[in-house]
Scaffold this motif. Structure first.
Motif, PDB file in Angstrom:
ATOM      1  N   CYS A   8     -30.289  -8.956  13.590  1.00 18.97           N
ATOM      2  CA  CYS A   8     -29.375  -7.853  13.281  1.00 18.97           C
ATOM      3  C   CYS A   8     -27.979  -8.376  12.995  1.00 18.97           C
ATOM      4  O   CYS A   8     -27.447  -9.200  13.719  1.00 18.97           O
ATOM      5  CB  CYS A   8     -29.345  -6.877  14.460  1.00 18.97           C
ATOM      6  SG  CYS A   8     -28.094  -5.614  14.353  1.00 18.97           S
ATOM      7  N   LEU A  11     -24.474  -3.101  13.213  1.00 21.95           N
ATOM      8  CA  LEU A  11     -24.989  -2.045  14.072  1.00 21.95           C
ATOM      9  C   LEU A  11     -24.008  -0.891  14.084  1.00 21.95           C
ATOM     10  O   LEU A  11     -22.866  -1.042  14.482  1.00 21.95           O
ATOM     11  CB  LEU A  11     -25.208  -2.569  15.503  1.00 21.95           C
ATOM     12  CG  LEU A  11     -25.691  -1.548  16.527  1.00 21.95           C
ATOM     13  CD1 LEU A  11     -27.054  -1.007  16.118  1.00 21.95           C
ATOM     14  CD2 LEU A  11     -25.753  -2.145  17.923  1.00 21.95           C
ATOM     15  N   HIS A  31     -30.181   7.374   5.320  1.00 24.30           N
ATOM     16  CA  HIS A  31     -29.635   6.064   5.695  1.00 24.30           C
ATOM     17  C   HIS A  31     -28.400   5.718   4.884  1.00 24.30           C
ATOM     18  O   HIS A  31     -27.614   4.847   5.268  1.00 24.30           O
ATOM     19  CB  HIS A  31     -30.684   4.958   5.531  1.00 24.30           C
ATOM     20  CG  HIS A  31     -31.400   4.978   4.222  1.00 24.30           C
ATOM     21  ND1 HIS A  31     -30.779   4.755   3.026  1.00 24.30           N
ATOM     22  CD2 HIS A  31     -32.706   5.213   3.928  1.00 24.30           C
ATOM     23  CE1 HIS A  31     -31.646   4.840   2.045  1.00 24.30           C
ATOM     24  NE2 HIS A  31     -32.845   5.121   2.561  1.00 24.30           N
ATOM     25  N   GLN A  84     -32.993   5.177  14.598  1.00 24.46           N
ATOM     26  CA  GLN A  84     -32.452   3.938  14.046  1.00 24.46           C
ATOM     27  C   GLN A  84     -33.244   3.522  12.813  1.00 24.46           C
ATOM     28  O   GLN A  84     -34.477   3.517  12.819  1.00 24.46           O
ATOM     29  CB  GLN A  84     -32.504   2.822  15.081  1.00 24.46           C
ATOM     30  CG  GLN A  84     -31.793   1.544  14.640  1.00 24.46           C
ATOM     31  CD  GLN A  84     -31.845   0.475  15.711  1.00 24.46           C
ATOM     32  OE1 GLN A  84     -32.918   0.116  16.179  1.00 24.46           O
ATOM     33  NE2 GLN A  84     -30.667  -0.025  16.100  1.00 24.46           N
ATOM     34  N   THR A  86     -33.740   0.483   9.963  1.00 25.54           N
ATOM     35  CA  THR A  86     -33.524  -0.934   9.667  1.00 25.54           C
ATOM     36  C   THR A  86     -34.119  -1.222   8.301  1.00 25.54           C
ATOM     37  O   THR A  86     -35.280  -0.891   8.050  1.00 25.54           O
ATOM     38  CB  THR A  86     -34.178  -1.834  10.729  1.00 25.54           C
ATOM     39  OG1 THR A  86     -33.751  -1.431  12.030  1.00 25.54           O
ATOM     40  CG2 THR A  86     -33.793  -3.297  10.513  1.00 25.54           C
ATOM     41  N   TYR A  88     -34.602  -4.207   5.253  1.00 29.09           N
ATOM     42  CA  TYR A  88     -34.526  -5.589   4.791  1.00 29.09           C
ATOM     43  C   TYR A  88     -34.908  -5.631   3.317  1.00 29.09           C
ATOM     44  O   TYR A  88     -35.706  -4.824   2.846  1.00 29.09           O
ATOM     45  CB  TYR A  88     -35.488  -6.494   5.571  1.00 29.09           C
ATOM     46  CG  TYR A  88     -35.191  -6.600   7.055  1.00 29.09           C
ATOM     47  CD1 TYR A  88     -34.349  -7.596   7.525  1.00 29.09           C
ATOM     48  CD2 TYR A  88     -35.781  -5.720   7.964  1.00 29.09           C
ATOM     49  CE1 TYR A  88     -34.078  -7.713   8.892  1.00 29.09           C
ATOM     50  CE2 TYR A  88     -35.517  -5.830   9.318  1.00 29.09           C
ATOM     51  CZ  TYR A  88     -34.666  -6.819   9.778  1.00 29.09           C
ATOM     52  OH  TYR A  88     -34.402  -6.937  11.119  1.00 29.09           O
ATOM     53  N   LEU A  94     -31.257  -8.803   6.073  1.00 25.99           N
ATOM     54  CA  LEU A  94     -30.905  -7.477   6.578  1.00 25.99           C
ATOM     55  C   LEU A  94     -29.921  -6.792   5.642  1.00 25.99           C
ATOM     56  O   LEU A  94     -28.847  -7.311   5.352  1.00 25.99           O
ATOM     57  CB  LEU A  94     -30.311  -7.587   7.984  1.00 25.99           C
ATOM     58  CG  LEU A  94     -29.900  -6.271   8.651  1.00 25.99           C
ATOM     59  CD1 LEU A  94     -31.114  -5.400   8.923  1.00 25.99           C
ATOM     60  CD2 LEU A  94     -29.124  -6.525   9.931  1.00 25.99           C
ATOM     61  N   GLU A  97     -28.593  -1.695   9.255  1.00 27.18           N
ATOM     62  CA  GLU A  97     -29.128  -1.184  10.520  1.00 27.18           C
ATOM     63  C   GLU A  97     -28.155  -0.115  11.003  1.00 27.18           C
ATOM     64  O   GLU A  97     -26.963  -0.382  11.194  1.00 27.18           O
ATOM     65  CB  GLU A  97     -29.285  -2.288  11.563  1.00 27.18           C
ATOM     66  CG  GLU A  97     -30.003  -1.797  12.822  1.00 27.18           C
ATOM     67  CD  GLU A  97     -30.362  -2.935  13.751  1.00 27.18           C
ATOM     68  OE1 GLU A  97     -31.553  -3.082  14.077  1.00 27.18           O
ATOM     69  OE2 GLU A  97     -29.443  -3.671  14.150  1.00 27.18           O
ATOM     70  N   THR A  99     -27.721   3.745  13.340  1.00 26.41           N
ATOM     71  CA  THR A  99     -28.259   4.685  14.324  1.00 26.41           C
ATOM     72  C   THR A  99     -27.612   6.049  14.150  1.00 26.41           C
ATOM     73  O   THR A  99     -26.383   6.164  14.062  1.00 26.41           O
ATOM     74  CB  THR A  99     -28.031   4.186  15.761  1.00 26.41           C
ATOM     75  OG1 THR A  99     -28.689   2.928  15.935  1.00 26.41           O
ATOM     76  CG2 THR A  99     -28.568   5.179  16.778  1.00 26.41           C
TER      77      THR A  99
END
Length: 245
Positions: A8, A11, A31, A84, A86, A88, A94, A97, A99
């Motif tokens: 990660c 965040l 997202h 959450q 995530t 890639y 990444l 990411e 939340t």
């Protein structure tokens, strides 16, 4: 050679609710990236449990939009919590990411607007079943009345117009409902007027008072007539006795 996903790097989290939804409704958790036409590895988790993964067969598998946003249907209170995402790229790098803390609330019910008339004012009350953390907004003729946020609105009869329509709107952070328009007409309230034998008390008192005065006058006139009649009779008796002598 198998590609490994990097740890990660970014965040984004929130300790309090960042999104609200009502029980029984649908909600899309976006997202924020534009992924259409790209190859990517997408994973959604709820309370640290994976609920969607493009590389795994999760059951039951929730729906997603073509862009990879999470679509939640027929929400219930237990759907509250952190979600959450995530993402890639195909090289295992990444991209994001993030939340989102979703809070699912009971929806407000449609309010019922009632009114009560007094001698000088009208009180309108906005009744709502689920009144926890509910905001109230009043409007007259679909124009918001600023500063009026209580469940009761009082209007003087001098300000009340026969064409005015009042409405209250209740809301919480997940839903909103409006009452029906109400025209708070105030005819003379017979229930607040004391009646005696079907007539207004003040009118009956006036009649009785007038009648009492009339009876008193008649009594006095009768008494005077009786006294005069007795005097005349006494005078005639005396005259008769004098002639006999």
């Amino acid at each position: 050679m198998q590609q490994t996903e990097e740890p990660c790097m970014v965040l984004l989290s929130a300790e309090e609710c960042t999104m609200y939804a009502a029980v029984g409704r649908n909600k899309v958790i976006d997202h924020g990236l534009e992924l259409l036409g790209q190859s990517f590895h997408l994973r959604w988790s709820h309370d640290d449990k994976i609920v969607y993964d493009t590389r795994k067969n999760t059951k039951p598998k929730p729906q997603t939009t073509p862009n990879g946003s999470l679509l939640l249907t027929n929400l219930q209170l237990n759907n509250t919590g952190p979600y959450q995402v995530t993402i890639y790229d195909n090289a295992g790098k990444l991209m994001l990411e993030k939340t989102t803390h979703l809070c699912v609330l009971l929806p407000v019910s449609k309010p019922r607007l009632t009114h009560t008339c007094t001698d000088a004012s009208v009180s309108l009350r906005c009744d709502v079943g689920n009144s926890v953390d509910v905001n109230v907004v009043w409007s007259r003729n679909r124009q918001t009345l600023t500063g009026s946020t209580d469940k009761t609105l009082t209007i003087t009869k001098a300000m009340l117009k026969s064409v005015d329509l009042y409405m209250c709107t209740v809301s919480n952070k997940a839903s909103e409902e409006k009452s029906d328009d109400v025209n708070p007409e105030c005819a003379e309230d017979s229930s607040s007027t004391v009646l005696l034998f079907g007539m207004k008390l003040w009118l009956m008192v006036a009649i009785l008072a007038g009648g009492g005065s009339l009876l008193l006058i008649l009594f006095v006139i009768t008494l005077v007539c009786v006294c005069q009649s007795r005097r005349r009779r006494a005078s005639r008796i005396k005259v008769t006795q004098w002639f006999k002598l």
